[in-house]
Design a protein around this motif. Structure first.
Motif, PDB file in Angstrom:
ATOM      1  N   HIS A 423       0.824  -1.206   0.000  1.00 22.20           N
ATOM      2  CA  HIS A 423       0.000   0.000   0.000  1.00 22.20           C
ATOM      3  C   HIS A 423       0.858   1.255   0.000  1.00 22.20           C
ATOM      4  N   PHE A 424       0.269   2.292  -0.498  1.00 25.06           N
ATOM      5  CA  PHE A 424       0.899   3.613  -0.486  1.00 25.06           C
ATOM      6  C   PHE A 424      -0.152   4.611  -0.054  1.00 25.06           C
ATOM      7  N   LEU A 425       0.285   5.682   0.516  1.00 27.78           N
ATOM      8  CA  LEU A 425      -0.643   6.776   0.751  1.00 27.78           C
ATOM      9  C   LEU A 425      -0.894   7.447  -0.584  1.00 27.78           C
ATOM     10  N   ARG A 426      -2.124   7.748  -0.873  1.00 27.57           N
ATOM     11  CA  ARG A 426      -2.399   8.581  -2.050  1.00 27.57           C
ATOM     12  C   ARG A 426      -2.592   9.987  -1.525  1.00 27.57           C
ATOM     13  N   VAL A 427      -1.824  10.864  -2.012  1.00 24.90           N
ATOM     14  CA  VAL A 427      -1.799  12.205  -1.447  1.00 24.90           C
ATOM     15  C   VAL A 427      -2.163  13.241  -2.508  1.00 24.90           C
ATOM     16  N   ARG A 428      -3.034  14.155  -2.108  1.00 25.80           N
ATOM     17  CA  ARG A 428      -3.377  15.264  -2.998  1.00 25.80           C
ATOM     18  C   ARG A 428      -2.443  16.427  -2.653  1.00 25.80           C
ATOM     19  N   VAL A 429      -1.652  16.825  -3.596  1.00 22.15           N
ATOM     20  CA  VAL A 429      -0.720  17.917  -3.335  1.00 22.15           C
ATOM     21  C   VAL A 429      -1.177  19.138  -4.110  1.00 22.15           C
TER      22      VAL A 429
ATOM     23  N   ASP B  24       7.942  -2.182   0.462  1.00 26.24           N
ATOM     24  CA  ASP B  24       7.441  -0.914   0.989  1.00 26.24           C
ATOM     25  C   ASP B  24       8.041  -0.742   2.384  1.00 26.24           C
ATOM     26  N   ALA B  75       4.998   5.423   3.442  1.00 25.13           N
ATOM     27  CA  ALA B  75       5.403   5.773   2.079  1.00 25.13           C
ATOM     28  C   ALA B  75       4.278   6.574   1.428  1.00 25.13           C
ATOM     29  N   MET B  76       4.630   7.434   0.517  1.00 21.35           N
ATOM     30  CA  MET B  76       3.602   8.181  -0.225  1.00 21.35           C
ATOM     31  C   MET B  76       3.984   8.198  -1.701  1.00 21.35           C
ATOM     32  N   THR B  78       3.436  10.871  -4.655  1.00 28.27           N
ATOM     33  CA  THR B  78       2.901  12.170  -5.079  1.00 28.27           C
ATOM     34  C   THR B  78       3.533  12.685  -6.361  1.00 28.27           C
ATOM     35  N   ASP B  92      -4.519  16.006   3.606  1.00 22.05           N
ATOM     36  CA  ASP B  92      -3.741  15.727   2.398  1.00 22.05           C
ATOM     37  C   ASP B  92      -3.998  14.319   1.871  1.00 22.05           C
ATOM     38  N   VAL B  94      -5.691  11.079   0.450  1.00 21.39           N
ATOM     39  CA  VAL B  94      -6.798  10.763  -0.443  1.00 21.39           C
ATOM     40  C   VAL B  94      -7.135   9.298  -0.247  1.00 21.39           C
ATOM     41  N   LEU B  99      -5.647  -0.171  -3.640  1.00 16.16           N
ATOM     42  CA  LEU B  99      -4.382  -0.786  -3.272  1.00 16.16           C
ATOM     43  C   LEU B  99      -4.266  -1.045  -1.784  1.00 16.16           C
TER      44      LEU B  99
END
Lengths: 432, 166
Positions: A423-429, B24, B75-76, B78, B92, B94, B99
């Motif tokens: 998994h990853f963070l989905r980030v709105r930048v 990860d 982890a991110m 962007t 921030d 989403v 996933l």
């Protein structure tokens, strides 16, 4: 004048399930033309990874298959090893393995009931939406889930991918004072577990009456968990080693997971199947709590799975409390293993149902071949069958949104565990 | 509230999130490095704890209970340069079901925690941009960037209840 209506429904990614899957549904002129539960996550080839590995590595390796039910994988593997090597782990190990497994049932079932299934039945998109109106219920679920994790950590050193189990027993025994403290917490949680059964039974579960085959383990005395014979509701009763004689896996083009059949027919594994076949093995307080709900097992309503899960949480709490009473650290926490070549079989009841393993070992105790049949693979055919029945019962003339919601509810009701994904963070930048 | 050895309650938890077996591992690497930096120095043993958390994300809510301060590191993705460390706000994040395990990503679980009133009064979230291993800096680089901020946050969070003993 005749009118035609075509409904094409595609749920590209199923939410609130483990892993990646989708549903394709085509309804033509009031008839289901296509119904495919597509699992598109790439195959993980886990059995291949195990080849060449020593038996002693298996428990830690197979625990990595699933973050929700690692104990089940470990217990099926050690059963296969010990059966072949002729190891008798003794009563302490047997009892502690059962406790270990109780932890997994409690955490997995609490997760599913509260965070995955309840929003469907109560009409929310997710548990976040439920939080305001049902905060107490979710807090209770969180507390029960935490208790399950605490049990796993007690014997496995950590709650996800635990590392305490080994062929012959455990690497270490927890101190008596830790056991006593946790047992007291389990006792204190009994009223919550009992209340959860009543709450699950009070959910607005859709009516459903389906004819299906239930399959689970059955033990002479206990509610099945980590030992027993494989039985089915239409009369099958076989040792674990004969699974392949009666059950067959088959490939379909649209899914990366295999479908399993029993004598050519889909079948159900999991909490409802266990309950349908083993309600007489429940502890009396669980039977009493279920009796008060008015729901009778065996049940042909698939949505009673959520009630079965709640009952199994209560059962697991009572079981763990009983097994931990008078706990003492043993002199030895594992029986010695002497490898031998041949084929070992293991089957235990993962939270989602029967988990069957077969390993071929060489003289050194290294894996030559492995085969693992997880519950979700076994339930795939049943899920498709259920979807057809449930959508037809709902009415294929309903709006697409209603069909989609019901279809997702049906699938999630099985708590399918497609696989674990990174998994990853989905980030709105926001950039100026 | 969780208790560390000797009955001392954990009040600050630094939580590295990741799934190293799936490549990860950035969250875990920084969390481990911060453990080595001994951010809890000066406070009672066991007050500040570092834990490594794998998915599923639902397990996060437990470790967040009863704290004065939680620091999450994950982890991110962007589009920033690999290895970039960024201080994030909850807003921030989403939500994305595709996933995440059981649909429970960090964003969803924090939203749930907030709705249940189960989050600590102060929560800090660090994101590390993913990338190929060779593009990732040594964790010491990240520690240099965030240790000062974290020490100040810990002092502030614990200061109300207990001052440094040295």
């Amino acid at each position: 004048m005749t009118t035609t209506r075509e409904v094409r429904l595609c749920v590209p990614i199923l939410a609130r399930v483990e892993g990646e899957g989708a549903l394709d549904l085509v309804v033509q002129d009031g008839r289901i033309e296509t119904l495919r539960l597509r699992i598109f996550e790439p195959p993980r080839m886990f059995e291949k990874f195990l080849e060449g590995r020593e038996y002693s590595e298996l428990p830690d390796l197979v625990a990595r298959i699933c973050g929700i039910c690692p104990v089940a994988y470990q217990m099926s593997a050690v059963q296969a090893i010990e059966g072949l090597f002729g190891i008798d782990p003794g009563p302490w190990v047997r009892a502690m393995r059962r406790v270990f497994y109780c932890g997994e049932w409690i955490q997995s079932h609490a997760l599913h009931i509260h965070w995955l299934a309840a929003p469907d039945f109560l009409g929310y998109e997710s548990a976040v939406g439920m939080a305001q109106a049902h905060a107490g219920v979710l807090q209770r679920g969180l507390a029960l889930q935490g208790l399950g994790n605490a049990i796993i950590k007690l014997l496995g050193a950590r709650s996800v991918h635990p590392v305490g189990a080994r062929a012959g027993g455990f690497y270490a025994a927890p101190p008596a004072e830790e056991v006593a403290a946790l047992r007291a917490r389990l006792v204190a949680a009994l009223p919550d577990a009992e209340a959860l059964i009543a709450w699950a039974a009070s959910l607005p579960l859709p009516a459903s009456d389906q004819d299906f085959i239930s399959v689970s383990l059955r033990h002479p005395l206990d509610y099945p968990m980590n030992e027993g014979r494989i039985v089915a509701s239409h009369g099958l009763d076989i040792p674990v080693s004969e699974y392949e004689t009666h059950f067959a896996e088959r490939q379909v083009a649209y899914s990366t997971a295999l479908f399993a059949d029993l004598h050519g027919r889909p079948y159900l594994v999991g909490p409802l199947a266990r309950m349908n076949l083993n309600a007489d093995r429940l502890h009396p307080p669980v039977r009493a709590a279920l009796a008060r709900t008015g729901i009778v097992f065996p049940s042909r309503n698939m949505f009673h799975s959520v009630v079965a899960r709640a009952a199994e949480i209560h059962q697991a709490l009572l079981e763990a409390i009983g097994l931990l009473a008078g706990y003492r650290r043993p002199a030895e926490t594992a029986a010695a293993a002497v490898p031998r070549s041949g084929t070992g079989f293991g089957a235990t009841e993962a939270p989602r149902g029967l988990l069957w393993h077969r390993y071929e070992f060489d003289d050194e105790g290294c894996v030559r071949r492995a085969r693992i049949v997880p519950p979700t693979s076994q339930n795939q055919g049943r899920m498709e069958e259920d979807l057809r029945g449930a959508l037809e019962a709902l009415g294929l003339d309903k709006e697409e949104e209603a069909l989609r919601r019901r279809a997702e509810m049906v699938i999630r009701n099985y708590d399918p565990c497609i696989s674990c994904a990174t998994h990853f963070l989905r980030v709105r930048v926001a950039r100026p | 509230m969780s208790a560390a050895g000797g009955g001392v309650c954990v009040r600050v938890r630094i939580i590295g999130i990741g799934s190293p077996s799936a490549g990860d591992d950035a969250g875990w690497r920084l969390a481990r490095a911060l453990q080595g930096a001994d951010l809890g120095r000066g406070f009672a043993d066991g007050t500040v704890e570092t834990v490594l958390c794998g998915h599923p994300g639902d397990l996060l809510l437990g470790p967040l209970q009863g704290l004065a301060l939680a620091v999450l590191i994950d982890a991110m993705c962007t589009g920033a340069s690999p290895g970039s460390l960024r201080l994030l706000e909850m807003e921030d994040l989403v939500e994305g079901p595709a996933l995440t395990s059981h649909g429970f990503g960090v964003a969803r679980i924090l939203a749930l925690g907030r709705a249940l009133g189960a989050l600590p009064p102060r929560l800090i979230l660090y994101g590390i941009e993913t990338g190929p291993p060779q593009a990732m800096p040594a964790p010491a680089t990240w520690v240099k960037q965030c240790a000062g901020v974290l020490r100040a946050e810990i002092r502030q969070a614990l200061g109300r209840a207990q001052g440094p003993s040295v």
